[in-house]
Design an enzyme around this catalytic site. Structure first.
Site, short mmCIF file in Angstrom:
data_model
loop_
_atom_site.label_atom_id
_atom_site.label_comp_id
_atom_site.label_asym_id
_atom_site.label_seq_id
_atom_site.Cartn_x
_atom_site.Cartn_y
_atom_site.Cartn_z
N TYR A 24 11.89 -24.68 61.18
CA TYR A 24 10.96 -23.68 60.64
C TYR A 24 10.93 -22.38 61.44
O TYR A 24 10.29 -21.42 61.03
CB TYR A 24 9.55 -24.28 60.55
CG TYR A 24 9.47 -25.43 59.56
CD1 TYR A 24 9.45 -25.19 58.19
CD2 TYR A 24 9.45 -26.75 60.00
CE1 TYR A 24 9.41 -26.23 57.29
CE2 TYR A 24 9.41 -27.81 59.10
CZ TYR A 24 9.39 -27.54 57.74
OH TYR A 24 9.35 -28.57 56.83
N HIS A 102 9.86 -21.32 50.16
CA HIS A 102 10.04 -22.33 51.20
C HIS A 102 10.82 -21.69 52.34
O HIS A 102 11.80 -20.97 52.09
CB HIS A 102 10.81 -23.55 50.67
CG HIS A 102 10.15 -24.15 49.47
ND1 HIS A 102 9.04 -24.95 49.57
CD2 HIS A 102 10.40 -24.00 48.15
CE1 HIS A 102 8.66 -25.29 48.36
NE2 HIS A 102 9.46 -24.74 47.48
C1 DHK Z 1 7.48 -26.69 54.22
C2 DHK Z 1 7.03 -27.96 54.31
O1 DHK Z 1 5.91 -28.23 54.99
C3 DHK Z 1 7.77 -29.10 53.74
O2 DHK Z 1 6.90 -30.12 53.30
C4 DHK Z 1 8.70 -28.67 52.61
C5 DHK Z 1 8.61 -26.32 53.34
C6 DHK Z 1 9.53 -27.46 53.03
C7 DHK Z 1 9.31 -25.05 53.82
O3 DHK Z 1 10.52 -25.05 53.96
O4 DHK Z 1 8.63 -24.04 53.98
O5 DHK Z 1 9.52 -29.74 52.24
#
Ligand code: DHK
Length: 151
Positions: A24, A102
């Site tokens: 992330y 996402h």
């Molecule tokens: C964020 C999340 O918390 C996951 O549950 C998803 C998503 C993906 C993201 O890529 O921002 O699967």
């Protein structure tokens, strides 16, 4: 008066920056909020920026956005992407142009992350650009709602 867009964030996005940074990234949710405000400002758009770990609160915010005559919604539904008929129904109920974001490319990840209920109601979907996807979503939404970049 400036048009308003809502930027809604689902569960665990409060932990951005420390949560699995290899997936992330290192930006925090506060950084994402700043990015969204700066991007929206270029199009003369005001931003309501929210995050919650509760599904019903997201549904409530869709109805609030409707009452507020919001021009558009950007949503990262996070873990509710793959489960929430309630959020999909909220999109259908309020009829506000909605862009799904996402951070990661969900299609390269586990099979259970591939199916999105939200995509059935979203005008567009952006994934895999990291947090830059929020800025891209706002730019796309601005185009959808006819908000022109200020020179
Ligand atoms: C964020 C999340 O918390 C996951 O549950 C998803 C998503 C993906 C993201 O890529 O921002 O699967």
């Amino acid at each position: 008066m400036a048009k308003t867009i809502y930027v809604l964030n689902g569960p665990n996005l409060n932990a951005l920056g420390t949560r699995e940074p290899e997936k992330y990234g290192h930006s925090t949710l506060a950084d994402v909020e700043t990015l969204c405000r700066e991007t929206a400002k270029r199009f003369g758009l005001a931003v309501e920026f929210r995050q919650t770990n509760r599904e019903g609160e997201i549904v409530d915010w869709f109805h609030e956005a409707k009452a507020d005559k919001a021009a558009g919604i950007v949503i990262n539904p996070a873990g509710y992407t793959t489960t929430s008929v309630a959020i999909l129904d909220a999109i259908f109920a309020v009829q506000i142009p909605t862009v799904e974001v996402h951070i990661t490319n969900i299609h390269q990840r586990e099979e259970y992350r591939h199916h999105s209920y939200i995509s059935k109601g979203a005008k567009a979907v952006i994934c895999g650009f990291g947090v830059t996807g929020y800025a891209l979503a706002i730019e796309g939404l601005a185009s959808l709602i006819g908000a022109k970049a200020k020179s």
